[in-house]
Design a protein around this motif. Sequence first.
Motif, PDB file in Angstrom:
ATOM      1  N   LEU A  32      -7.013  11.208  -1.633  1.00 37.60           N
ATOM      2  CA  LEU A  32      -6.807  10.023  -2.457  1.00 37.60           C
ATOM      3  C   LEU A  32      -7.349   8.762  -1.808  1.00 37.60           C
ATOM      4  O   LEU A  32      -7.597   7.767  -2.492  1.00 37.60           O
ATOM      5  CB  LEU A  32      -5.304   9.855  -2.731  1.00 37.60           C
ATOM      6  N   HIS A  33      -7.565   8.814  -0.490  1.00 37.64           N
ATOM      7  CA  HIS A  33      -7.913   7.596   0.246  1.00 37.64           C
ATOM      8  C   HIS A  33      -9.155   6.917  -0.319  1.00 37.64           C
ATOM      9  O   HIS A  33      -9.174   5.696  -0.534  1.00 37.64           O
ATOM     10  CB  HIS A  33      -8.104   7.936   1.727  1.00 37.64           C
ATOM     11  N   HIS A  34     -10.201   7.681  -0.583  1.00 40.02           N
ATOM     12  CA  HIS A  34     -11.442   7.086  -1.085  1.00 40.02           C
ATOM     13  C   HIS A  34     -11.220   6.445  -2.448  1.00 40.02           C
ATOM     14  O   HIS A  34     -11.699   5.339  -2.717  1.00 40.02           O
ATOM     15  CB  HIS A  34     -12.542   8.151  -1.167  1.00 40.02           C
ATOM     16  N   HIS A  35     -10.488   7.140  -3.297  1.00 37.28           N
ATOM     17  CA  HIS A  35     -10.212   6.602  -4.635  1.00 37.28           C
ATOM     18  C   HIS A  35      -9.448   5.286  -4.542  1.00 37.28           C
ATOM     19  O   HIS A  35      -9.772   4.309  -5.233  1.00 37.28           O
ATOM     20  CB  HIS A  35      -9.421   7.631  -5.440  1.00 37.28           C
ATOM     21  N   LEU A  36      -8.463   5.248  -3.671  1.00 38.71           N
ATOM     22  CA  LEU A  36      -7.675   4.022  -3.524  1.00 38.71           C
ATOM     23  C   LEU A  36      -8.521   2.894  -2.945  1.00 38.71           C
ATOM     24  O   LEU A  36      -8.392   1.736  -3.346  1.00 38.71           O
ATOM     25  CB  LEU A  36      -6.469   4.286  -2.625  1.00 38.71           C
ATOM     26  N   ALA A  37      -9.367   3.239  -1.981  1.00 36.05           N
ATOM     27  CA  ALA A  37     -10.166   2.208  -1.322  1.00 36.05           C
ATOM     28  C   ALA A  37     -11.132   1.533  -2.289  1.00 36.05           C
ATOM     29  O   ALA A  37     -11.538   0.380  -2.066  1.00 36.05           O
ATOM     30  CB  ALA A  37     -10.935   2.827  -0.156  1.00 36.05           C
ATOM     31  N   GLN A  38     -11.497   2.220  -3.374  1.00 35.84           N
ATOM     32  CA  GLN A  38     -12.421   1.642  -4.344  1.00 35.84           C
ATOM     33  C   GLN A  38     -11.722   0.783  -5.392  1.00 35.84           C
ATOM     34  O   GLN A  38     -12.386   0.125  -6.192  1.00 35.84           O
ATOM     35  CB  GLN A  38     -13.184   2.781  -5.057  1.00 35.84           C
ATOM     36  N   ALA A  66       0.827  -1.208   0.000  1.00 30.99           N
ATOM     37  CA  ALA A  66       0.000   0.000   0.000  1.00 30.99           C
ATOM     38  C   ALA A  66       0.862   1.258   0.000  1.00 30.99           C
ATOM     39  O   ALA A  66       0.558   2.236  -0.702  1.00 30.99           O
ATOM     40  CB  ALA A  66      -0.931  -0.012   1.208  1.00 30.99           C
ATOM     41  N   ALA A  67       1.948   1.256   0.778  1.00 35.78           N
ATOM     42  CA  ALA A  67       2.813   2.433   0.846  1.00 35.78           C
ATOM     43  C   ALA A  67       3.450   2.724  -0.507  1.00 35.78           C
ATOM     44  O   ALA A  67       3.553   3.886  -0.926  1.00 35.78           O
ATOM     45  CB  ALA A  67       3.883   2.234   1.912  1.00 35.78           C
TER      46      ALA A  67
END
Length: 674
Positions: A149-155, A118-119
Amino acid sequence: MPGTGHETAIAASGPPAITAPRTPRRLAALAQALDAVLPTTAPTGETATPTPLMGLSTGIRALDDALGGLQPGRFYLVAAAPGAGSSLIATAAARTSALDQHQPVLYAASGLTRADVAARIVAAHLPVDYRRLRAGRLTPTEQDDTAALHHHLAQAPLYIDDGTDLTTDAIAESVPDLPGLALIVVDRLQRTEDPRLPLSGPTQITDAAQALAHLARTHELPVLAAVDTDDPQLIAALSLDITVTLARDADQIHATVTERDLGPQATLTLHADLAHARITDPIHPYASPTTPAPPPAASPNTPTPTPQAPIQAPTSPSEDPTPTEPPPTAASHKPSPRRTTAAPPPQGGYANRDYSYFTGMITRAVDEALHDHDGDVTAATEALVKKAVPNAMTLFEATRVGGNYEHTVYPETLEFLRKKTKDGADEIWEGRHNWTNTHLTDALQNGTHPPITVNALDTNASFLSAFKTHLPIGALIHQPDGGFDPKRSGIYRLPTRPTWHHPDLPDPIGNRREDGPVLLDDATIRLLIRCARLGLCEAPHITECWTSGASEGLLEKFRRVLTEARTSALETDDTVTVEYIKAMYSKFTSTIGESSVNRDIRRPDWMHIIRSQAFANLWYKSHRAHSNGLTVVRVRGTDELHIVGDWRTVFTEGRLTTQMKQKDQYTLPRKSAR
């Protein structure tokens, strides 16, 4: 006949034989095969251009051009020595497919954790500095960017398997659980066998590669795997569809694409952007893939042409080592125009290298501190000392850009490297000196030896000199059979404390006295081996160890920059810079272990090795004095050497790191006060 193991035909007059229904072979017409190879062209008269049927993108256009994308049914092996970028290619492919193309990706992480993956994805995608991200030291702007960016990555449809016992069977079992799976990434196959990692060891690599190639064919999926070796014999023995071999040269990655039956197909040069944990297209447009020209068509009367070596892509010209833009500062304020007394670096620089880019970071930090405190030397020095840890880490990271190895910043801390209490110590012995020549002092006390004049000498910048030592690059791996490999570094277990029978020289591992096994670091072990070669003791018996591949150059550029800046400061009597540099190298050493003051790195093994190297360097000086006829009286810490005799015939006097200075002179036995 029964019992013979053979079947006999039924007589013609008997009932007809019953044969099992035959499963027809899976046959494909040439037209179907052509659809997967030839581009779809527009009908005559239309203006549309041919559209190649590319596979999934790796996120690196030059590599996509060479491979044609990651195509279904094919297995791609990215082979490179540790630190050369194979894992970053794997991460780039997974990131591009899952985040940019919204295609489901299975990421099989062997030896990595989901946090590692993830990093790297976050650092490369934003981009943001990887080390600051792992250390939790992002700037407010970067924190806002990562939050957005967190939401985009989580999807993103990226599924990471970092579980134990990760095997190719486990990977295959996960495929039906991921509908629409578009890509499988395996990061990584490890050449060095680790009993905790099934995908490690030469034999296991071979089996795993064949199994992954079969998985790609049977599921019609592209499978990309990274392997941490560029051994040509091992790679050739795998006999795989497509192999991409990487070789790193500073910030350039030279890649060779090889196809099993056709040999090398292209060579290209990529850019290693290690600060953001990614590999990108070359900065210079002409460093593009180069495809070998096909041989001329052979006729019956034309001899077969001799195979030619692949054409090498032109590499970037060597850049001017002097940047055209001002280098970053190690402080947070704007440079002050007031102070102009800082001396330029020595002519030619340290070892004929131009380090002005880095020494300028130190100079500007000092300028700003003096400006902020209106020229008050004491206040400016105190302010710089308080910033020494973050500024030292900034400078260290700057000197590591383009290095040959990418060191591990936060490896798992082994139990014996952990402090047992908050203010306690771990289990590693260091060769800390607190030695007195008792054979001599006893003789002085009882009057059998005449009085002596002792020179108390001091070693300059002992920890800075100790930066030149063999440090482990990656995480320490347990080797239960022990032994010593000079190309590796780490921690070593000895069954008992080595014995020392030389009253005129200090014990190489210090004054600590305990029974039972001892844990020594690399610098101390190398000192013991040196002593054994000198005939002073037996070679250390290592029963087990925890090591990684080593480099003596991880801190070398950092050391040279600090040394050059210190030398310049001494020449101009710049006490502020001298004290600032001293704080940087000493605090760097003391905080890279388990310290809440420095969250950029967590390497207690480095801390022990650097400190022990400083102790070892002092021991070497004491042995040098003894070998040249001087009498060693006392040895203390990392920098204190008390000797009798004309020491200037052995050592050079001065304040440079290669010199010694006299702090005191006294007579023994001391006269008792009446």
